[in-house]
Design a protein around this motif. Structure first.
Motif, PDB file in Angstrom:
ATOM      1  N   PHE A  28      -3.828  -6.739  14.045  1.00 41.22           N
ATOM      2  CA  PHE A  28      -2.411  -6.891  13.745  1.00 41.22           C
ATOM      3  C   PHE A  28      -1.558  -6.503  14.948  1.00 41.22           C
ATOM      4  O   PHE A  28      -1.906  -5.625  15.728  1.00 41.22           O
ATOM      5  N   SER A  29      -0.391  -7.166  15.047  1.00 42.53           N
ATOM      6  CA  SER A  29       0.432  -6.964  16.238  1.00 42.53           C
ATOM      7  C   SER A  29       1.536  -5.924  16.047  1.00 42.53           C
ATOM      8  O   SER A  29       1.895  -5.245  16.998  1.00 42.53           O
ATOM      9  N   THR A  30       2.076  -5.809  14.851  1.00 46.08           N
ATOM     10  CA  THR A  30       3.173  -4.857  14.665  1.00 46.08           C
ATOM     11  C   THR A  30       2.659  -3.520  14.164  1.00 46.08           C
ATOM     12  O   THR A  30       1.612  -3.423  13.524  1.00 46.08           O
ATOM     13  N   MET A  31       3.422  -2.512  14.448  1.00 39.44           N
ATOM     14  CA  MET A  31       3.023  -1.157  14.074  1.00 39.44           C
ATOM     15  C   MET A  31       2.986  -0.969  12.569  1.00 39.44           C
ATOM     16  O   MET A  31       2.120  -0.275  12.042  1.00 39.44           O
ATOM     17  N   LEU A  32       3.907  -1.607  11.850  1.00 40.76           N
ATOM     18  CA  LEU A  32       3.933  -1.458  10.391  1.00 40.76           C
ATOM     19  C   LEU A  32       2.685  -2.050   9.745  1.00 40.76           C
ATOM     20  O   LEU A  32       2.141  -1.477   8.796  1.00 40.76           O
ATOM     21  N   ASN A  33       2.220  -3.189  10.240  1.00 44.02           N
ATOM     22  CA  ASN A  33       0.986  -3.768   9.707  1.00 44.02           C
ATOM     23  C   ASN A  33      -0.208  -2.893  10.014  1.00 44.02           C
ATOM     24  O   ASN A  33      -1.114  -2.747   9.193  1.00 44.02           O
ATOM     25  N   ARG A  34      -0.233  -2.310  11.198  1.00 41.70           N
ATOM     26  CA  ARG A  34      -1.344  -1.427  11.567  1.00 41.70           C
ATOM     27  C   ARG A  34      -1.385  -0.170  10.705  1.00 41.70           C
ATOM     28  O   ARG A  34      -2.449   0.261  10.271  1.00 41.70           O
ATOM     29  N   VAL A  35      -0.218   0.397  10.447  1.00 47.57           N
ATOM     30  CA  VAL A  35      -0.168   1.582   9.588  1.00 47.57           C
ATOM     31  C   VAL A  35      -0.616   1.237   8.174  1.00 47.57           C
ATOM     32  O   VAL A  35      -1.338   2.004   7.529  1.00 47.57           O
ATOM     33  N   HIS A  36      -0.217   0.065   7.685  1.00 47.91           N
ATOM     34  CA  HIS A  36      -0.587  -0.342   6.335  1.00 47.91           C
ATOM     35  C   HIS A  36      -2.101  -0.471   6.185  1.00 47.91           C
ATOM     36  O   HIS A  36      -2.697   0.082   5.258  1.00 47.91           O
ATOM     37  N   VAL A  37      -2.725  -1.202   7.099  1.00 52.36           N
ATOM     38  CA  VAL A  37      -4.170  -1.403   6.981  1.00 52.36           C
ATOM     39  C   VAL A  37      -4.923  -0.085   7.205  1.00 52.36           C
ATOM     40  O   VAL A  37      -5.925   0.189   6.546  1.00 52.36           O
ATOM     41  N   ALA A  38      -4.424   0.742   8.105  1.00 51.29           N
ATOM     42  CA  ALA A  38      -5.101   2.015   8.357  1.00 51.29           C
ATOM     43  C   ALA A  38      -5.014   2.944   7.152  1.00 51.29           C
ATOM     44  O   ALA A  38      -6.001   3.580   6.772  1.00 51.29           O
ATOM     45  N   TRP A  74      -6.193  11.814  -1.006  1.00 52.92           N
ATOM     46  CA  TRP A  74      -5.499  10.833  -1.840  1.00 52.92           C
ATOM     47  C   TRP A  74      -4.032  11.201  -2.051  1.00 52.92           C
ATOM     48  O   TRP A  74      -3.213  10.346  -2.328  1.00 52.92           O
ATOM     49  N   LEU A  75      -3.700  12.468  -1.922  1.00 48.87           N
ATOM     50  CA  LEU A  75      -2.302  12.872  -2.037  1.00 48.87           C
ATOM     51  C   LEU A  75      -1.564  12.777  -0.701  1.00 48.87           C
ATOM     52  O   LEU A  75      -0.409  12.352  -0.657  1.00 48.87           O
ATOM     53  N   CYS A  76      -2.208  13.155   0.384  1.00 49.34           N
ATOM     54  CA  CYS A  76      -1.518  13.283   1.667  1.00 49.34           C
ATOM     55  C   CYS A  76      -1.531  12.015   2.514  1.00 49.34           C
ATOM     56  O   CYS A  76      -0.562  11.753   3.227  1.00 49.34           O
ATOM     57  N   ASN A  77      -2.591  11.222   2.481  1.00 48.32           N
ATOM     58  CA  ASN A  77      -2.681  10.057   3.352  1.00 48.32           C
ATOM     59  C   ASN A  77      -1.594   9.016   3.066  1.00 48.32           C
ATOM     60  O   ASN A  77      -0.936   8.557   4.003  1.00 48.32           O
ATOM     61  N   PRO A  78      -1.332   8.623   1.821  1.00 47.53           N
ATOM     62  CA  PRO A  78      -0.242   7.661   1.596  1.00 47.53           C
ATOM     63  C   PRO A  78       1.136   8.211   1.967  1.00 47.53           C
ATOM     64  O   PRO A  78       1.973   7.488   2.493  1.00 47.53           O
ATOM     65  N   VAL A  79       1.356   9.487   1.719  1.00 48.08           N
ATOM     66  CA  VAL A  79       2.650  10.081   2.056  1.00 48.08           C
ATOM     67  C   VAL A  79       2.842  10.113   3.569  1.00 48.08           C
ATOM     68  O   VAL A  79       3.911   9.756   4.088  1.00 48.08           O
ATOM     69  N   ALA A  80       1.824  10.511   4.305  1.00 47.34           N
ATOM     70  CA  ALA A  80       1.923  10.552   5.762  1.00 47.34           C
ATOM     71  C   ALA A  80       2.121   9.163   6.343  1.00 47.34           C
ATOM     72  O   ALA A  80       2.939   8.967   7.250  1.00 47.34           O
ATOM     73  N   SER A  81       1.424   8.180   5.819  1.00 49.45           N
ATOM     74  CA  SER A  81       1.587   6.810   6.302  1.00 49.45           C
ATOM     75  C   SER A  81       2.984   6.279   6.006  1.00 49.45           C
ATOM     76  O   SER A  81       3.581   5.576   6.825  1.00 49.45           O
ATOM     77  N   HIS A  82       3.505   6.606   4.843  1.00 46.16           N
ATOM     78  CA  HIS A  82       4.861   6.182   4.501  1.00 46.16           C
ATOM     79  C   HIS A  82       5.883   6.806   5.450  1.00 46.16           C
ATOM     80  O   HIS A  82       6.814   6.131   5.907  1.00 46.16           O
ATOM     81  N   LEU A  83       5.716   8.077   5.769  1.00 46.32           N
ATOM     82  CA  LEU A  83       6.662   8.739   6.664  1.00 46.32           C
ATOM     83  C   LEU A  83       6.579   8.179   8.081  1.00 46.32           C
ATOM     84  O   LEU A  83       7.605   8.028   8.760  1.00 46.32           O
ATOM     85  N   ILE A  84       5.376   7.836   8.535  1.00 48.21           N
ATOM     86  CA  ILE A  84       5.224   7.221   9.853  1.00 48.21           C
ATOM     87  C   ILE A  84       5.898   5.853   9.879  1.00 48.21           C
ATOM     88  O   ILE A  84       6.617   5.517  10.828  1.00 48.21           O
ATOM     89  N   ALA A  85       5.687   5.057   8.838  1.00 50.25           N
ATOM     90  CA  ALA A  85       6.311   3.736   8.774  1.00 50.25           C
ATOM     91  C   ALA A  85       7.827   3.852   8.676  1.00 50.25           C
ATOM     92  O   ALA A  85       8.559   3.072   9.299  1.00 50.25           O
ATOM     93  N   ARG A  86       8.308   4.802   7.933  1.00 48.93           N
ATOM     94  CA  ARG A  86       9.758   4.989   7.809  1.00 48.93           C
ATOM     95  C   ARG A  86      10.368   5.413   9.135  1.00 48.93           C
ATOM     96  O   ARG A  86      11.453   4.958   9.501  1.00 48.93           O
ATOM     97  N   ALA A  87       9.668   6.264   9.878  1.00 43.91           N
ATOM     98  CA  ALA A  87      10.154   6.657  11.199  1.00 43.91           C
ATOM     99  C   ALA A  87      10.189   5.459  12.147  1.00 43.91           C
ATOM    100  O   ALA A  87      11.113   5.327  12.952  1.00 43.91           O
TER     101      ALA A  87
END
Length: 115
Positions: A28-38, A74-87
Motif C-alpha cells: 500500500f502507498s498511503t500511510m492510512l492504508n498501511r496502518v489499517h492492514v498492520a 486486543w484492547l490496546c492495538n486498535p486504540v493505538a492504531s486509531h490514534l496514529i491514523a488520527r494524528a
C-alpha cells in the motif's frame, strides 16, 4: 497428539496472517492504508499464534499469562492504531489530495476533487 496438531494449525495460520501483514505494509502507498492492514493483521495473527501456544501449554499459569497478553493486545492495538491514523489525518496537509477526509476541527467532510 491431536492437541499439537490443532496448536500447529493455529500457529501456522497466525504466521501466515502476520506474513500477509508484511506484504500489505509494503504494497500500500498511503500511510492510512498501511496502518489499517498492520493493525488488523497484527491483532489477528498474534491472537492465533498465542492461542496455539495456549493449546500446547495446557491449563497452566503460563497459559493464563498468554491469555492476559491476548486481552491486552486486543484492547490496546486498535486504540493505538486509531490514534496514529488520527494524528496522520490532522498533521498531513496533502492528505485530502489522496483521499476523502473529514476535518476533525470542523466536522465537515472534504471531498477529493481528483476523482
Amino acid at each position: 497428539m491431536i492437541r499439537i496438531i490443532i496448536a500447529g494449525v493455529f500457529i501456522i495460520s497466525g504466521l501466515f496472517t502476520l506474513g500477509i501483514s508484511v506484504v500489505g505494509i509494503f504494497r500500500f502507498s498511503t500511510m492510512l492504508n498501511r496502518v489499517h492492514v498492520a493493525s488488523k493483521c497484527d491483532t489477528m495473527g498474534t491472537l492465533l499464534v498465542l492461542t496455539g501456544l495456549i493449546i500446547i501449554s495446557g491449563l497452566t499459569v503460563f497459559s493464563l499469562k498468554l491469555f492476559l497478553v491476548i486481552v491486552f493486545l486486543w484492547l490496546c492495538n486498535p486504540v493505538a492504531s486509531h490514534l496514529i491514523a488520527r494524528a496522520e489525518v490532522m498533521t498531513n496537509p496533502n492528505l485530502n489530495l489522496i483521499c476523502d477526509t473529514i476535518d476533525l476541527t470542523q466536522g465537515e467532510e472534504i471531498k477529493n476533487d481528483n476523482t
